[in-house]
Scaffold this motif. Structure first.
Motif, PDB file in Angstrom:
ATOM      1  N   GLU A   8      14.188 -14.733 -11.785  1.00  0.00           N
ATOM      2  CA  GLU A   8      13.983 -13.744 -12.840  1.00  0.00           C
ATOM      3  C   GLU A   8      14.174 -12.347 -12.254  1.00  0.00           C
ATOM      4  OE1 GLU A   8      11.058 -13.306 -16.515  1.00  0.00           O
ATOM      5  OE2 GLU A   8       9.997 -12.955 -14.625  1.00  0.00           O
ATOM      6  N   ARG A   9      14.905 -11.527 -12.977  1.00  0.00           N
ATOM      7  CA  ARG A   9      15.136 -10.148 -12.549  1.00  0.00           C
ATOM      8  C   ARG A   9      14.086  -9.238 -13.169  1.00  0.00           C
ATOM      9  NH1 ARG A   9      20.778  -6.660 -13.051  1.00  0.00           N
ATOM     10  NH2 ARG A   9      20.027  -4.824 -11.905  1.00  0.00           N
ATOM     11  N   SER A  10      13.433  -8.437 -12.339  1.00  0.00           N
ATOM     12  CA  SER A  10      12.455  -7.463 -12.812  1.00  0.00           C
ATOM     13  C   SER A  10      12.948  -6.076 -12.413  1.00  0.00           C
ATOM     14  CB  SER A  10      11.087  -7.738 -12.175  1.00  0.00           C
ATOM     15  OG  SER A  10      11.067  -7.276 -10.832  1.00  0.00           O
ATOM     16  N   PRO A  11      12.317  -5.007 -12.909  1.00  0.00           N
ATOM     17  CA  PRO A  11      12.734  -3.660 -12.506  1.00  0.00           C
ATOM     18  C   PRO A  11      12.645  -3.421 -10.999  1.00  0.00           C
ATOM     19  CG  PRO A  11      11.333  -3.555 -14.449  1.00  0.00           C
ATOM     20  CD  PRO A  11      11.276  -4.974 -13.956  1.00  0.00           C
ATOM     21  N   LEU A  12      11.855  -4.238 -10.298  1.00  0.00           N
ATOM     22  CA  LEU A  12      11.652  -4.044  -8.860  1.00  0.00           C
ATOM     23  C   LEU A  12      12.414  -5.053  -8.004  1.00  0.00           C
ATOM     24  CD1 LEU A  12       7.819  -3.270  -8.959  1.00  0.00           C
ATOM     25  CD2 LEU A  12       9.701  -1.638  -8.694  1.00  0.00           C
ATOM     26  N   GLY A  13      13.163  -5.939  -8.637  1.00  0.00           N
ATOM     27  CA  GLY A  13      13.919  -6.915  -7.858  1.00  0.00           C
ATOM     28  C   GLY A  13      13.847  -8.310  -8.456  1.00  0.00           C
ATOM     29  N   TYR A  14      14.380  -9.278  -7.703  1.00  0.00           N
ATOM     30  CA  TYR A  14      14.421 -10.653  -8.171  1.00  0.00           C
ATOM     31  C   TYR A  14      13.219 -11.452  -7.662  1.00  0.00           C
ATOM     32  CZ  TYR A  14      19.181 -10.075  -9.888  1.00  0.00           C
ATOM     33  OH  TYR A  14      20.283  -9.665 -10.593  1.00  0.00           O
ATOM     34  N   MET A  15      12.735 -12.340  -8.531  1.00  0.00           N
ATOM     35  CA  MET A  15      11.619 -13.224  -8.186  1.00  0.00           C
ATOM     36  C   MET A  15      12.044 -14.659  -8.480  1.00  0.00           C
ATOM     37  SD  MET A  15       8.391 -11.133  -9.799  1.00  0.00           S
ATOM     38  CE  MET A  15       9.090 -11.098 -11.460  1.00  0.00           C
ATOM     39  N   TYR A  16      11.712 -15.575  -7.574  1.00  0.00           N
ATOM     40  CA  TYR A  16      12.052 -16.979  -7.783  1.00  0.00           C
ATOM     41  C   TYR A  16      10.846 -17.742  -8.309  1.00  0.00           C
ATOM     42  CZ  TYR A  16      13.894 -21.657  -7.079  1.00  0.00           C
ATOM     43  OH  TYR A  16      14.316 -22.951  -7.285  1.00  0.00           O
ATOM     44  N   LYS A  17      11.032 -18.321  -9.496  1.00  0.00           N
ATOM     45  CA  LYS A  17       9.997 -19.133 -10.149  1.00  0.00           C
ATOM     46  C   LYS A  17       8.641 -18.425 -10.167  1.00  0.00           C
ATOM     47  CE  LYS A  17      12.198 -23.624  -9.572  1.00  0.00           C
ATOM     48  NZ  LYS A  17      12.057 -25.029  -9.161  1.00  0.00           N
ATOM     49  N   PRO A  18       8.556 -17.254 -10.791  1.00  0.00           N
ATOM     50  CA  PRO A  18       7.277 -16.545 -10.832  1.00  0.00           C
ATOM     51  C   PRO A  18       6.262 -17.222 -11.743  1.00  0.00           C
ATOM     52  CG  PRO A  18       8.895 -15.422 -12.198  1.00  0.00           C
ATOM     53  CD  PRO A  18       9.638 -16.512 -11.463  1.00  0.00           C
TER      54      PRO A  18
ATOM     55  N   GLY B 227       0.811  -1.222   0.000  1.00  0.00           N
ATOM     56  CA  GLY B 227       0.000   0.000   0.000  1.00  0.00           C
ATOM     57  C   GLY B 227       0.839   1.264   0.000  1.00  0.00           C
ATOM     58  N   ARG B 228       2.159   1.118   0.107  1.00  0.00           N
ATOM     59  CA  ARG B 228       3.033   2.292   0.106  1.00  0.00           C
ATOM     60  C   ARG B 228       3.248   2.799  -1.322  1.00  0.00           C
ATOM     61  NH1 ARG B 228       5.806  -1.180   3.764  1.00  0.00           N
ATOM     62  NH2 ARG B 228       7.262  -1.741   2.098  1.00  0.00           N
ATOM     63  N   ARG B 229       3.533   4.081  -1.447  1.00  0.00           N
ATOM     64  CA  ARG B 229       3.833   4.679  -2.737  1.00  0.00           C
ATOM     65  C   ARG B 229       5.290   4.380  -3.091  1.00  0.00           C
ATOM     66  NH1 ARG B 229       2.049   8.645  -6.178  1.00  0.00           N
ATOM     67  NH2 ARG B 229       3.604  10.065  -7.084  1.00  0.00           N
ATOM     68  N   PHE B 230       5.532   4.017  -4.356  1.00  0.00           N
ATOM     69  CA  PHE B 230       6.896   3.772  -4.814  1.00  0.00           C
ATOM     70  C   PHE B 230       7.026   4.247  -6.252  1.00  0.00           C
ATOM     71  CE2 PHE B 230       4.610   0.097  -6.353  1.00  0.00           C
ATOM     72  CZ  PHE B 230       5.233  -0.238  -7.557  1.00  0.00           C
ATOM     73  N   CYS B 231       8.248   4.452  -6.674  1.00  0.00           N
ATOM     74  CA  CYS B 231       8.534   4.922  -8.023  1.00  0.00           C
ATOM     75  C   CYS B 231       9.548   4.006  -8.690  1.00  0.00           C
ATOM     76  CB  CYS B 231       9.084   6.350  -7.994  1.00  0.00           C
ATOM     77  SG  CYS B 231       7.935   7.563  -7.296  1.00  0.00           S
ATOM     78  N   SER B 232       9.377   3.766  -9.986  1.00  0.00           N
ATOM     79  CA  SER B 232      10.287   2.906 -10.735  1.00  0.00           C
ATOM     80  C   SER B 232      10.220   3.275 -12.210  1.00  0.00           C
ATOM     81  CB  SER B 232       9.912   1.431 -10.543  1.00  0.00           C
ATOM     82  OG  SER B 232      10.697   0.592 -11.358  1.00  0.00           O
ATOM     83  N   GLN B 233      11.374   3.441 -12.830  1.00  0.00           N
ATOM     84  CA  GLN B 233      11.476   3.702 -14.265  1.00  0.00           C
ATOM     85  C   GLN B 233      10.604   4.872 -14.713  1.00  0.00           C
ATOM     86  OE1 GLN B 233      10.690  -0.300 -15.849  1.00  0.00           O
ATOM     87  NE2 GLN B 233      12.908  -0.534 -16.163  1.00  0.00           N
ATOM     88  N   GLY B 234      10.567   5.908 -13.892  1.00  0.00           N
ATOM     89  CA  GLY B 234       9.879   7.133 -14.285  1.00  0.00           C
ATOM     90  C   GLY B 234       8.406   7.196 -13.966  1.00  0.00           C
ATOM     91  N   TRP B 235       7.854   6.173 -13.302  1.00  0.00           N
ATOM     92  CA  TRP B 235       6.436   6.246 -12.927  1.00  0.00           C
ATOM     93  C   TRP B 235       6.279   5.872 -11.463  1.00  0.00           C
ATOM     94  CZ3 TRP B 235       5.109   1.405 -11.319  1.00  0.00           C
ATOM     95  CH2 TRP B 235       5.779   0.316 -11.901  1.00  0.00           C
ATOM     96  N   CYS B 236       5.212   6.383 -10.859  1.00  0.00           N
ATOM     97  CA  CYS B 236       4.967   6.151  -9.435  1.00  0.00           C
ATOM     98  C   CYS B 236       3.544   5.624  -9.230  1.00  0.00           C
ATOM     99  CB  CYS B 236       5.139   7.444  -8.634  1.00  0.00           C
ATOM    100  SG  CYS B 236       6.802   8.163  -8.734  1.00  0.00           S
ATOM    101  N   ARG B 237       3.362   4.829  -8.200  1.00  0.00           N
ATOM    102  CA  ARG B 237       2.029   4.310  -7.872  1.00  0.00           C
ATOM    103  C   ARG B 237       2.059   3.705  -6.478  1.00  0.00           C
ATOM    104  NH1 ARG B 237       1.325  -1.379 -11.193  1.00  0.00           N
ATOM    105  NH2 ARG B 237       3.240  -2.369 -10.467  1.00  0.00           N
TER     106      ARG B 237
END
Length: 261
Positions: free
Chosen positions: A202-212, A173-183
């Motif tokens: 898998e690496r995403s813009p927000l971090g690593y995910m295991y077996k998504p 529920g917190r506000r965050f920003c990544s790659q020029g956009w916020c939500r």
């Protein structure tokens, strides 16, 4: 089964995945004999409860409080009980480790308790008289995932019965920003299907995910090294790494995913 370098958790996950696969073909009893006691995790919750004798709180009329970090035969006994009820405490060791901790969190939340790092009198009573997870979908598919955002619990159903119940962490529920956009970090509510699976980190813009296993846009159910007992993600559904080893093979393309508050 390829383990993608995950060591102990991945090797154990192969047994769990096999348990789910044989359950789907109606051979759970044979699998239990072939793989040993741990493969019993592949049986449905109802089947495990029906097969088990009345539980006697590990032979103690007034069992002591168990705390994270302890080593005791009582810890191993609680783990065996959790497996019979559909939770995944990792191994049957006597160590109250992080995997045990997360399984107990899930059990406590399903049973109307606050997630705590101990097995106290209230949790012992609940272990003797457990609740089943509340169904979120009245006429769901035989194979489906139900995610209770209020309780932060995921339940995987196979053959219309729950076979795996786990603690999760979703959108903070917190506000965050990544790659020029916020939500706001929110997890969507609704009915979806798994449409993409990645059997590795898998690496995403927000971090690593295991077996998504992706179910809606960039939202996925995935393993994580950080799954606290409260909503903390950017919106995905985090599950403990050892649980993802068991859950991922069961999340086929098209598996229905239901999220409710």
């Amino acid at each position: 089964m390829k383990t993608f370098g995950m060591g102990r958790a991945a090797r154990r996950g192969g047994v769990f995945a096999a348990g789910l696969a044989v359950l789907a073909t109606g051979a759970a009893v044979q699998a239990q004999a072939a793989h040993g006691e741990r493969a019993g995790a592949g049986l449905t919750v109802a089947a495990r409860q029906a097969a088990a004798p009345p539980w006697n709180t590990c032979g103690h009329s007034d069992p002591p409080v168990l705390r994270a970090g302890m080593e005791s035969e009582l810890v191993a006994c609680v783990k065996r009980r959790l497996v019979k009820l559909g939770y995944d405490p990792g191994s049957y060791s006597e160590h109250y480790d992080d995997e045990t901790r997360q399984a107990i969190w899930a059990f406590q939340k399903v049973n109307g308790q606050r997630a705590r790092d101990r097995v106290d009198a209230a949790t012992w009573r609940a272990l003797a008289h457990p609740r089943a997870p509340r169904k979120l979908v009245s006429r769901g598919a035989a194979r489906r995932v139900e995610i209770n955002l209020s309780k932060q619990v995921l339940t995987f159903y196979l053959g219309h019965r729950p076979v795996l119940i786990t603690h999760i962490s979703t959108g903070s529920g917190r506000r965050f920003c990544s790659q020029g956009w916020c939500r706001r970090a929110r997890t969507p509510v609704g009915d979806f299907r798994v449409y993409r699976r990645v059997p590795r980190w898998e690496r995403s813009p927000l971090g690593y995910m295991y077996k998504p296993a992706y179910f809606h846009g960039g939202y996925a159910v995935h393993g994580s090294v950080s799954v606290p007992p409260y909503p903390d993600s950017h919106g995905c559904v985090r599950v403990p790494l050892h649980v993802s080893e068991r859950l991922f093979p069961a999340l086929h393309i098209g598996t229905r995913v239901h999220l409710r508050r």
